[in-house]
Structure formats: structure tokens, C-alpha cells
Design a protein around this motif. Sequence first.
Motif, PDB file in Angstrom:
ATOM      1  N   PRO A 117       0.854  -1.186   0.000  1.00  0.00           N
ATOM      2  CA  PRO A 117       0.000   0.000   0.000  1.00  0.00           C
ATOM      3  C   PRO A 117       0.890   1.235   0.000  1.00  0.00           C
ATOM      4  O   PRO A 117       1.941   1.244   0.638  1.00  0.00           O
ATOM      5  CB  PRO A 117      -0.760  -0.125   1.332  1.00  0.00           C
ATOM      6  N   SER A 118       0.522   2.269  -0.728  1.00  0.00           N
ATOM      7  CA  SER A 118       1.377   3.463  -0.769  1.00  0.00           C
ATOM      8  C   SER A 118       0.605   4.659  -0.239  1.00  0.00           C
ATOM      9  O   SER A 118      -0.520   4.929  -0.668  1.00  0.00           O
ATOM     10  CB  SER A 118       1.851   3.713  -2.194  1.00  0.00           C
ATOM     11  N   CYS A 119       1.227   5.366   0.706  1.00  0.00           N
ATOM     12  CA  CYS A 119       0.545   6.469   1.400  1.00  0.00           C
ATOM     13  C   CYS A 119       0.384   7.685   0.488  1.00  0.00           C
ATOM     14  O   CYS A 119      -0.497   8.511   0.694  1.00  0.00           O
ATOM     15  CB  CYS A 119       1.315   6.843   2.660  1.00  0.00           C
ATOM     16  N   GLY A 120       1.296   7.822  -0.515  1.00  0.00           N
ATOM     17  CA  GLY A 120       1.211   8.955  -1.431  1.00  0.00           C
ATOM     18  C   GLY A 120       1.936  10.201  -0.945  1.00  0.00           C
ATOM     19  O   GLY A 120       2.043  11.184  -1.686  1.00  0.00           O
ATOM     20  N   HIS A 121       2.454  10.183   0.293  1.00  0.00           N
ATOM     21  CA  HIS A 121       3.023  11.410   0.863  1.00  0.00           C
ATOM     22  C   HIS A 121       4.472  11.291   1.323  1.00  0.00           C
ATOM     23  O   HIS A 121       5.161  12.297   1.448  1.00  0.00           O
ATOM     24  CB  HIS A 121       2.188  11.864   2.065  1.00  0.00           C
ATOM     25  N   CYS A 122       4.951  10.078   1.614  1.00  0.00           N
ATOM     26  CA  CYS A 122       6.313   9.946   2.141  1.00  0.00           C
ATOM     27  C   CYS A 122       7.310  10.223   1.009  1.00  0.00           C
ATOM     28  O   CYS A 122       6.914  10.384  -0.156  1.00  0.00           O
ATOM     29  CB  CYS A 122       6.518   8.553   2.736  1.00  0.00           C
ATOM     30  N   LEU A 123       8.599  10.291   1.339  1.00  0.00           N
ATOM     31  CA  LEU A 123       9.593  10.649   0.316  1.00  0.00           C
ATOM     32  C   LEU A 123       9.593   9.700  -0.883  1.00  0.00           C
ATOM     33  O   LEU A 123       9.497  10.158  -2.021  1.00  0.00           O
ATOM     34  CB  LEU A 123      10.988  10.771   0.945  1.00  0.00           C
ATOM     35  N   PRO A 124       9.677   8.348  -0.657  1.00  0.00           N
ATOM     36  CA  PRO A 124       9.628   7.472  -1.843  1.00  0.00           C
ATOM     37  C   PRO A 124       8.347   7.661  -2.660  1.00  0.00           C
ATOM     38  O   PRO A 124       8.399   7.675  -3.895  1.00  0.00           O
ATOM     39  CB  PRO A 124       9.696   6.059  -1.252  1.00  0.00           C
ATOM     40  N   CYS A 125       7.196   7.819  -1.990  1.00  0.00           N
ATOM     41  CA  CYS A 125       5.949   8.037  -2.737  1.00  0.00           C
ATOM     42  C   CYS A 125       6.046   9.335  -3.535  1.00  0.00           C
ATOM     43  O   CYS A 125       5.661   9.388  -4.711  1.00  0.00           O
ATOM     44  CB  CYS A 125       4.748   8.086  -1.794  1.00  0.00           C
ATOM     45  N   ALA A 126       6.566  10.390  -2.896  1.00  0.00           N
ATOM     46  CA  ALA A 126       6.675  11.689  -3.569  1.00  0.00           C
ATOM     47  C   ALA A 126       7.617  11.615  -4.764  1.00  0.00           C
ATOM     48  O   ALA A 126       7.467  12.355  -5.733  1.00  0.00           O
ATOM     49  CB  ALA A 126       7.152  12.750  -2.582  1.00  0.00           C
ATOM     50  N   LEU A 183       8.332   1.553  -2.466  1.00  0.00           N
ATOM     51  CA  LEU A 183       9.208   1.750  -1.311  1.00  0.00           C
ATOM     52  C   LEU A 183       8.533   2.548  -0.204  1.00  0.00           C
ATOM     53  O   LEU A 183       9.190   2.983   0.744  1.00  0.00           O
ATOM     54  CB  LEU A 183      10.493   2.471  -1.756  1.00  0.00           C
ATOM     55  N   CYS A 184       7.223   2.750  -0.306  1.00  0.00           N
ATOM     56  CA  CYS A 184       6.488   3.570   0.672  1.00  0.00           C
ATOM     57  C   CYS A 184       6.888   3.207   2.115  1.00  0.00           C
ATOM     58  O   CYS A 184       6.864   2.042   2.500  1.00  0.00           O
ATOM     59  CB  CYS A 184       4.981   3.370   0.488  1.00  0.00           C
ATOM     60  N   LEU A 185       7.216   4.222   2.904  1.00  0.00           N
ATOM     61  CA  LEU A 185       7.696   3.963   4.274  1.00  0.00           C
ATOM     62  C   LEU A 185       6.572   3.469   5.194  1.00  0.00           C
ATOM     63  O   LEU A 185       6.722   2.420   5.812  1.00  0.00           O
ATOM     64  CB  LEU A 185       8.375   5.221   4.841  1.00  0.00           C
ATOM     65  N   PRO A 186       5.434   4.185   5.305  1.00  0.00           N
ATOM     66  CA  PRO A 186       4.356   3.638   6.138  1.00  0.00           C
ATOM     67  C   PRO A 186       3.824   2.309   5.594  1.00  0.00           C
ATOM     68  O   PRO A 186       3.422   1.438   6.381  1.00  0.00           O
ATOM     69  CB  PRO A 186       3.259   4.714   6.071  1.00  0.00           C
ATOM     70  N   GLY A 187       3.853   2.123   4.282  1.00  0.00           N
ATOM     71  CA  GLY A 187       3.412   0.866   3.681  1.00  0.00           C
ATOM     72  C   GLY A 187       4.309  -0.283   4.128  1.00  0.00           C
ATOM     73  O   GLY A 187       3.825  -1.350   4.518  1.00  0.00           O
TER      74      GLY A 187
HETATM   75 ZN   LIG Z   1       4.384   6.477   1.070  1.00  0.00          ZN
END
Ligand SMILES: [Zn+2]
Length: 374
Positions: free
Chosen positions: A97-106, A112-116
Motif C-alpha cells: 500500500p502506498s501512502c502517497g506522501h512519504c519521500l519514496p511516494c513523492a 518503497l512507501c515507508l508507512p506501507g
Molecule cells: Zn508512502
Amino acid sequence: MKTRAALLRTSPVGRPYAHTRPLSIETIELDPPGPDELLVKIGAAGLCHSDLSVINGDRPRPVPMVLGHEAAGTVEAVGSNVHDLAAGDRVVMSFMPSCGHCLPCAEGRPALCLPGAEANGKGTLLSGERRLHCQDVPVNHHLGVSGFADYSVVSRQSVVKIEADLPLVEAALFGCAVLTGVGAIVNTCRVRPGESVAVVGLGGVGLAALLGAVAAGAERIVAVDLAEDKLKLALSLGATDTVLAADSDAAEKIRLATRGGVDHAVEAAGSAKAFELAYHITRRGGLTVSAGLAHPSSQISIPAVSLVAEERSMRGSYMGSCVPARDIPRFIALYQRGRLPVDRLLSSTGPLEEINEAFDLLDQGRVIRHVIEF
Ligand SMILES: [Zn+2]
Ligand SMILES: NC(=O)c1ccc[n+]([C@@H]2O[C@H](COP(=O)([O-])OP(=O)(O)OC[C@H]3O[C@@H](n4cnc5c(N)ncnc54)[C@H](O)[C@@H]3O)[C@@H](O)[C@H]2O)c1
Ligand SMILES: [Zn+2]
């Protein structure tokens, strides 16, 4: 509500799984979806080696857990914040799952989503919650999907909507094998027409990579595995050369045949040995990609100087470096136009009750993808 699910209660579990029965089919509690979540009726779920690695301990995860991460289904209900999906929509699950806001998502790297990654490691959904329980004991989600169940609650960020005309048994394959294998070729390697590719490890992921290499216009495609029957299948899918990994001169043979090695070599076996072979068959200036998931203690050994003197590159490829919302529809469109015959990876289907026997088949290399049909 209640759902039937394949529950892993301890890990590691020894084989044969038909006898040890690591997965028990139980009826457990499933909470309603949270605001950013959905209830999905699972239609099909494929068995991937990453599920097997949780069972055999190669990939330690918290138990009890409902396994399955390569799945497709139909939305039954949506949470209060979900406005772009509705009951009846068909979805393919994505296992990060990708949060859309962390550095890798951005940066456009949702794999690589961090919260994911944190949620996946802990066995929760992206919200941090667990919606599965068995007699008041919380049950962990597998990679936010837990597809080996009649129903699953998942984050909105764990699904991609697909058109209704694709059978769910085929759709499921796009969630992991195709995303990972084809993505490794087109996103991680960025193979261009006329280049040469080798794939080491010809399971669902490796053969999807091979199909990706064909679709990308690779001129020379070398397929490598320990099993003779995998090589035969690879030839029929478009490999130009096949080599048994166990041959003592496998690397030499491939270097000779490709005049010094391939432009891109992808390891899809989950073994350090396979990666080392992939490295040795990559040409000077070429790229070696690791897409398999080896045991956490496993180390690779390569001649350090070659990296510099031969200007080599090495890269990891998680989820095919894909953006699921972009790549799943693209890969499905290629499939539907006959450019990516991923149905050739589908070896068999069966009911949830026979999942332990099916894991024996995967473990013994007797299936590419076996899909549980609900
Ligand atoms: Zn993310
Ligand atoms: N990077 C990702 O995001 C991602 C996603 C899914 C799966 N995986 C991993 O990819 C790997 C492959 O998954 P799969 O479902 O295709 O597995 P699979 O079991 O279907 O296939 C693995 C293949 O590798 C071959 N193999 C094993 N050791 C080898 C060696 N030393 N040399 C050559 N071939 C060898 C086996 O014979 C088999 O054909 C697993 O490690 C899995 O956990 C990674
Ligand atoms: Zn997988």
C-alpha cells in the motif's frame, strides 16, 4: 462478519505440507472497513513463492496470519472516505500500500512507501489496524491483502480498479507475478529493443520477466533454471537460449553465446547463488537486477573490482519498481492485445480447501502459478 480464511498459526513449518498442513481453513471474524478501506469479495488468489517463504521461515512474518497477496476480487462495501470506488467494481490487489506522501511516494516510487513497509512488516493495514480476529486474538494481514479468504478488508491504497471484462483468475496474476516480473524488465532495467536479457529462476516472476523481455523487443533472451522442464516452457514463451543453472560451465556457455554477457540479467530465484550467476553472465557495463527475495541472513559474493573496472551496475527490484495504478492497467492492456500472454503462467486452479497440497506443488516446482478460485 465472518469469513473463511487460510490461517498460518506457526512458522516455520516443515514439508510435505499435505501432511503438516501449515494452513488451516477456519471461519474467523472480519471487522467492517475503516474510513479509507474496502470490503472485497475475493474471486481468485495465486500462490507465490513469497507466501511459501513465510510458511518455510525464509521470510519471517508475525503469526497468526492470513496469507495470500496476489489476488483479485469485487468490491462489496467502501469506507466513508472512499469516493472513487463502489460496490461491484473489480479490483486487483497490490501488495504494497502506498501512502502517497512519504519521500519514496513523492519521488514516484510507491513500492518503497515507508508507512506501507512498516504496516506490511507488522501485519497491519496501512491504517495501522487489523480487521481480522479469531476468538478475540488479532490476526495479521499479509502484505495488506490476505487474499486466501472469501472476504478481505484492505486499504484503498492496496487496490487498483480494472475493467469488468477480465476473468478474476487471470486478473490475480497481475497483482504479483506480472507486476514484479514485467516491471523488473520495463521499469528497473528499462530494456530497449535489440538488447539482450537473461532471466535466472523461471517461476511465475521469472517467466513474467521473460514475457516482458519479449514484449520489450529484446533480441536475445537467455533463460536459466535448475529444472529442465522450466527451460522447455521458457523456450515456448520466447527464450532464444536456455541453460541449466547446475551446469558447471553455465556462466561460460552464456558468456560465449552472448559475446561477453547480456545487457541485463535478472535474478528471480530468491537465492544468492542465482544472483551471483546472473552477475557473472552480465556484460561489461551491464546491469544485474535482483528480484528474488533471499533469506535475510543470505549474503552475496562478487569480485569487488569488476564493479569499477567493468563499470557494472546492480539494482534491486521490489514490485518491479512499479506504480501499480499506472502499470497494472498497462500490463492488462498488453495482455488483452496478445502482447503479454500471461495466461501461459497459469498452471492450475483449485479450491481453498486444497491449498496445502497446492503449496507442495509450488515447493516442488511442479506449477508456475496455481490460483485458488473462490
Ligand atoms: Zn508512502
Ligand atoms: N521483488 C519482488 O517484489 C517479489 C515479488 C514476488 C516474489 N518475489 C520473490 O521472487 C522469487 C521468485 O518467486 P516465484 O513465485 O517466481 O518462485 P518459484 O518458486 O515459482 O520460482 C523460482 C524458480 O527459481 C528456480 N531456482 C531456484 N534456485 C535457483 C538457482 N540457484 N539458479 C537458477 N534457478 C533457481 C527454481 O527452480 C524455480 O523455477 C521468490 O524469492 C519470491 O519470494 C519477489
Ligand atoms: Zn508475490
